[in-house]
Enzyme design. Structure first.
Site, PDB file in Angstrom:
ATOM      1  N   MET A   1       0.842  -1.198   0.000  1.00  0.00           N
ATOM      2  CA  MET A   1       0.000   0.000   0.000  1.00  0.00           C
ATOM      3  C   MET A   1       0.882   1.254   0.000  1.00  0.00           C
ATOM      4  SD  MET A   1      -3.438  -0.944   1.990  1.00  0.00           S
ATOM      5  CE  MET A   1      -2.851  -0.808   3.663  1.00  0.00           C
TER       6      MET A   1
ATOM      7  N   GLY B   1      11.115  -3.106   5.234  1.00  0.00           N
ATOM      8  CA  GLY B   1      10.334  -4.352   5.299  1.00  0.00           C
ATOM      9  C   GLY B   1       9.787  -4.697   3.921  1.00  0.00           C
ATOM     10  N   HIS B   2       9.202  -3.702   3.257  1.00  0.00           N
ATOM     11  CA  HIS B   2       8.692  -3.928   1.892  1.00  0.00           C
ATOM     12  C   HIS B   2       9.845  -4.311   0.963  1.00  0.00           C
ATOM     13  CE1 HIS B   2       5.569  -0.836   3.269  1.00  0.00           C
ATOM     14  NE2 HIS B   2       4.823  -1.867   2.938  1.00  0.00           N
TER      15      HIS B   2
ATOM     16  N   LEU C   1       6.699   3.062   1.438  1.00  0.00           N
ATOM     17  CA  LEU C   1       7.582   1.895   1.538  1.00  0.00           C
ATOM     18  C   LEU C   1       8.709   2.087   2.548  1.00  0.00           C
ATOM     19  CD1 LEU C   1       7.859   0.966  -2.251  1.00  0.00           C
ATOM     20  CD2 LEU C   1       6.199   0.153  -0.551  1.00  0.00           C
TER      21      LEU C   1
ATOM     22  N   GLN D   1      -2.956 -12.149   7.914  1.00  0.00           N
ATOM     23  CA  GLN D   1      -3.217 -11.861   6.497  1.00  0.00           C
ATOM     24  C   GLN D   1      -2.548 -12.923   5.614  1.00  0.00           C
ATOM     25  OE1 GLN D   1      -3.066  -7.860   4.400  1.00  0.00           O
ATOM     26  NE2 GLN D   1      -0.971  -8.551   4.096  1.00  0.00           N
TER      27      GLN D   1
ATOM     28  N   SER E   1       6.646  -0.439   9.802  1.00  0.00           N
ATOM     29  CA  SER E   1       5.285  -0.294   9.299  1.00  0.00           C
ATOM     30  C   SER E   1       5.146   1.094   8.710  1.00  0.00           C
ATOM     31  CB  SER E   1       4.296  -0.465  10.459  1.00  0.00           C
ATOM     32  OG  SER E   1       3.032   0.015  10.083  1.00  0.00           O
TER      33      SER E   1
END
Ligand code: AMP
Length: 279
Positions: A28, A34-35, A31, A151, A183
């Site tokens: 989403m 983690g992404h 970034l 998820q 996050s």
């Protein structure tokens, strides 16, 4: 790096990549490392990595949360370029949902607890967006973070129900130096809150180290008391559950794969985290 906004343009490009393995990383945006660790995981396993940036409105159960969700398109594109991502897909809501007709899923008990219970409709929104992405991109592999452990379980169940060819790969939680799980929402914390948020990681770690000496109830209570003491942190839930079924346990001997899950509100910023206690 190629950037597409239109489904048909992305699809005509991917038509020419049929002989290659496609890896997909849905995000989403806003970034962080983690992404980018998911991009690396995809690059190491596939030939072409497609990353999507789409703030999916139908997975937000609170309008305020959707409105406040951080958006940094230009920085995101630069980070993806630096990570040698091959393709970025940034669709509009109209492009993703031309009919505005949404499916209702039944994920069974794994969808009813924790995030499913506290964010009604959330996993249905996740199911719709992921099914739509899989239909458009038809990836061989899709990469999801264990940060969103439930998820990941839901997406595996979705892929099973759809008899999808896409293999779902879980990737480890990437943390800041102080232990706070990375996050996009961390951007909305003040500097002080971001430092203090290490209490969440520390308290999960404490459960992992101390569980043998206490009951499940005791470690949950201790977690709540410790985190709630850190103003303005409020524990929404702390659950000790089986890592496969995601159902809560009351005694340590009820599972041989035990995970602690939490959601904590810091003002109006909602953080989630989890940690395997034993496996
Ligand atoms: P989001 O943009 O928050 O929807 O996240 C997109 C993907 O990145 C999801 O599969 C998340 O689980 C994953 N992700 C988010 N934060 C982290 C993290 N700290 N470590 C690993 N994966 C993450």
């Amino acid at each position: 790096m190629l950037v597409f906004e239109k489904v048909d343009e992305l699809q005509s490009y991917l038509q020419n990549c049929k002989q290659q393995l496609i890896g997909f990383v849905p995000t989403m945006g806003a970034l962080h490392e983690g992404h980018l660790s998911l991009i690396q995981a995809s690059k190491s396993k596939t030939d072409i990595t497609v990353c999507s940036i789409f703030v999916n409105p139908i997975q937000f159960n609170k309008k305020e949360d959707l409105d406040n969700y951080p958006r940094n398109k230009e920085t995101d594109l630069q980070l993806l370029k630096n990570s040698h991502c091959d393709v970025v897909f940034i669709p509009s809501v109209e492009e993703m949902y031309p009919t505005q007709h949404f499916k209702e899923y039944d994920f069974g008990k794994i969808g009813e607890v924790m995030e499913g219970e506290h964010r009604p409709g959330h996993f249905n929104g996740v199911g719709n967006v992921i099914e739509r992405f899989f239909e458009i991109i038809q990836p061989d592999f899709a990469f999801f973070g264990e940060k969103d452990f439930q998820q990941l379980a839901i997406v595996k169940e979705l892929a099973r129900q759809l008899k999808s060819k896409t293999q779902i790969i879980g990737c480890p939680i990437y943390r800041e130096k102080n232990g706070l799980a990375m996050s996009s929402r961390n951007e909305r914390l003040s500097i002080e809150e971001r430092l203090n948020a290490k209490i969440i990681y520390d308290s999960l770690l404490n459960i992992k180290h101390e569980f043998k000496s206490y009951s499940v109830e005791e470690v949950k209570n201790h977690f709540k008391i410790t985190v709630n003491q850190q103003h303005p942190f409020i524990v929404e839930y702390i659950e000790i559950a089986d890592g496969n079924t995601l159902q809560s346990i009351n005694n340590w001997n009820e599972s041989d794969y035990c995970v602690a899950f939490t959601a904590v509100n810091v003002g109006n910023v909602r953080l989630i985290d989890n940690m395997t206690i034993f496996n």
